[in-house]
Design a protein around this motif. Sequence first.
Motif, PDB file in Angstrom:
ATOM      1  N   LYS A  91     -12.005   3.818  -6.036  1.00  0.00           N
ATOM      2  CA  LYS A  91     -13.117   2.945  -5.651  1.00  0.00           C
ATOM      3  C   LYS A  91     -12.757   2.119  -4.425  1.00  0.00           C
ATOM      4  O   LYS A  91     -13.588   1.899  -3.543  1.00  0.00           O
ATOM      5  N   ARG A  92     -11.493   1.669  -4.388  1.00  0.00           N
ATOM      6  CA  ARG A  92     -11.057   0.871  -3.238  1.00  0.00           C
ATOM      7  C   ARG A  92     -11.089   1.715  -1.958  1.00  0.00           C
ATOM      8  O   ARG A  92     -11.495   1.230  -0.887  1.00  0.00           O
ATOM      9  N   LEU A  93     -10.685   2.979  -2.029  1.00  0.00           N
ATOM     10  CA  LEU A  93     -10.705   3.853  -0.855  1.00  0.00           C
ATOM     11  C   LEU A  93     -12.125   4.142  -0.394  1.00  0.00           C
ATOM     12  O   LEU A  93     -12.382   4.285   0.809  1.00  0.00           O
ATOM     13  N   GLU A  94     -13.039   4.262  -1.336  1.00  0.00           N
ATOM     14  CA  GLU A  94     -14.429   4.573  -0.984  1.00  0.00           C
ATOM     15  C   GLU A  94     -15.072   3.443  -0.197  1.00  0.00           C
ATOM     16  O   GLU A  94     -15.981   3.665   0.601  1.00  0.00           O
ATOM     17  N   GLU A 147       3.106  -7.305   5.718  1.00  0.00           N
ATOM     18  CA  GLU A 147       3.675  -8.655   5.552  1.00  0.00           C
ATOM     19  C   GLU A 147       2.574  -9.701   5.504  1.00  0.00           C
ATOM     20  O   GLU A 147       2.607 -10.633   4.684  1.00  0.00           O
ATOM     21  N   GLN A 148       1.590  -9.522   6.380  1.00  0.00           N
ATOM     22  CA  GLN A 148       0.471 -10.470   6.382  1.00  0.00           C
ATOM     23  C   GLN A 148      -0.310 -10.387   5.072  1.00  0.00           C
ATOM     24  O   GLN A 148      -0.715 -11.417   4.510  1.00  0.00           O
ATOM     25  N   HIS A 149      -0.487  -9.144   4.575  1.00  0.00           N
ATOM     26  CA  HIS A 149      -1.183  -8.977   3.294  1.00  0.00           C
ATOM     27  C   HIS A 149      -0.373  -9.601   2.163  1.00  0.00           C
ATOM     28  O   HIS A 149      -0.927 -10.258   1.277  1.00  0.00           O
ATOM     29  N   GLN A 203       2.194  -1.323  10.890  1.00  0.00           N
ATOM     30  CA  GLN A 203       1.966  -1.208   9.451  1.00  0.00           C
ATOM     31  C   GLN A 203       2.759  -2.268   8.688  1.00  0.00           C
ATOM     32  O   GLN A 203       2.226  -2.927   7.788  1.00  0.00           O
ATOM     33  N   GLU A 204       4.040  -2.428   9.048  1.00  0.00           N
ATOM     34  CA  GLU A 204       4.873  -3.423   8.375  1.00  0.00           C
ATOM     35  C   GLU A 204       4.351  -4.835   8.618  1.00  0.00           C
ATOM     36  O   GLU A 204       4.380  -5.684   7.719  1.00  0.00           O
ATOM     37  N   ASP A 223      -4.376  -3.836  -1.191  1.00  0.00           N
ATOM     38  CA  ASP A 223      -4.458  -2.932  -0.052  1.00  0.00           C
ATOM     39  C   ASP A 223      -4.012  -1.542  -0.513  1.00  0.00           C
ATOM     40  O   ASP A 223      -3.041  -1.415  -1.268  1.00  0.00           O
ATOM     41  N   PRO A 224      -4.676  -0.481  -0.056  1.00  0.00           N
ATOM     42  CA  PRO A 224      -4.329   0.883  -0.509  1.00  0.00           C
ATOM     43  C   PRO A 224      -2.876   1.286  -0.242  1.00  0.00           C
ATOM     44  O   PRO A 224      -2.374   2.218  -0.874  1.00  0.00           O
TER      45      PRO A 224
END
Length: 667
Positions: A501-504, A422-424, A417-418, A464-465
């Motif tokens: 909306k992003r999650l959908e 970091e990449q995001h 996840q980290e 990102d969520p």
Amino acid sequence: MIKILNVWGTLIMFLSDEQILTLIIEYVSDERYKQAVLIDGAWGSGKTFFIQEKLIGRVNEYIASNTENDRSVFYISLYGKENFSQIIDDIYTASLETYFDNKLGEGNGEKIGKGITFASKVITTGLKYFNVDANDLPKISDVKKLKNAIVIFDDLERCNIDTNQLLGFINNLVEHNDIKVIIVANQSEIGKPKLLSNLPQKYSVVLNPQLNLNKIQEKKSSQSQDDKSSEKIDVEQLIKYTEQIFSEDILYEKVKEKLIGLIIHYRADLDNIYETIVCKYIKVESTKSELIDRKKLVLKIFDQRQHCNIRTLIFAVMAYEKISTTLADVAFEPVKFMTGQKDKILQYVVEESIQMKSGKKLYSWTNSTAQTGTVYLENAGIWGESVFGYRFVDTYLSTRFFDSEEVKKTVLALMNQEKNIEQHRESESALSYNKLYMWWRLEDEEIIGLLDKTRQELKELKYDPRYFKDMIVTLMQLQHFEFTTIDFSDYYNTFVTFMKKRLEIGSDLNKEQLELLSDDQIFIQKYNNIVMPLFELLTTRERIEKEKINDSLNLDKSWGEIFCAGCTQNKNDYLANKKFVYYINPEKVIEKLQVSNVMDIYSFLDGIKEVYSFSNLNDFFRDDAEHLKQILNVFDVKSLSNGKITKRIALEKLKSKLEESFELINK
């Protein structure tokens, strides 16, 4: 270095270990010093560790290098001693150890001496093997008129002999036997064992209306003596007055004044002994190196918490060793992510160890499905101090239960996840929220501008969520500090709408990652109300995904293998949602077992074992109880096996596992 600290309103001077050693050597070497030395310190302050690891060795070194000062050093623990005979017995044993050390070589004395007491002192069996004449052994009379020795009495306050009688006994040794005595004690606890005896009678004395409590209670200038006499006392005052009337302080002070020539207040110098503690109590060399490298991190926490209990330090580093050893075979690149995780784990282990050893409660995870996350300490809410927490740390510290595979999976998931974040962030470094994250360093006008830009970027689905939780918390922080020019309800609504909306569109974000961890229930409730639409969306999505578990029961071939694979894949999700068999249709299970082959039954059993793999199932799967009960109520092995022996064996094992799980859930 001398430290002067305020302890319960009193300024106390604490010497360094080296300064104390110098004082003790001066005391031992100077015949003019006839009184005893008292080393006073709180429980867990490291007094005994200091005595055994440093002082005894230093004194023996001094004696060895100064032949004119030929003394023997005896260490005697008074813990639990009931009479003076037991003390004499221990001194005799210590003298035997010294004798055998001199006769047979250093270290052999303890092995032999421990097994010999007054009752067995005449036993000579085996002594000739060592060329030892029983007549040369120290005699009882030698102990009773012990001369020219250094006796260290530890745990004075834990002795069951009357304190003042005990001090009289020690005083006799000092005055008449030319013995140097070092007493080690926690003065604040002296007399407490006696105080707790016959409490009903003592309370009756304190509650006697003829007793003038004015003589022992503090005077209040605003009240007259008559007013005080008519006052009733509460439970707290009753305990206080009982301690004042029946404590041994007055007599103890008089005896102490005669016996004690020097009082040394001891407080563990953790910076000085840290490496010694690590090397003594940590067995794994790689963990030793990790702990020594992280010395500043550990001691900074102890300093911030104003905690210097040596037992807490030992408890914490040994707990960390268990976790670090488990993670040793987890390979992950780049290594900095594992290093970061170990830093966080160690920090949380130390924080919670201090909480636990200070008598405070560990963080409670019972109201959350999360396994890790930011924990806000001491009911401080979002504006208070926080630390990254791990459920498995609290579980291990409080229960000693440890699931190695689960720990590895949890840490591996966090590192992935980290790494993704970091990449995001590298690709999203220009996004406005990255500047808003540390809003307190900005001007008010900048904050408002960045909020508008962040909202627009949310609308464009650029985030990102995993940012969502921090975004909402940031808004709540701003609202707490009364930014009156901001319409927070509008921002909350639009932020959550765009987040939804992003999650959908699609995301691997789950409820666990969106949940907020805090003991501040008001704060939690407000946060949950704000993000409720997101929770509802995730709940619906998770329910649809998890209920697919029943799809395998509709298959004809290899249904058990597919069920087991699904259990392995979704185990963490079942733990997070605290539901597993809850999703399974009991009637379908029984129907499927009726027509299944042996391999499918064993695969089904393997899937159950994969999820129900630990003992505290009641902490996670209480919602499963009803469906398990329904399955077991109609689980007739004889009927389901259709007379087949191997199928009966497989069904019996499956039923046994289900029954065991049901019992654990209903603990």
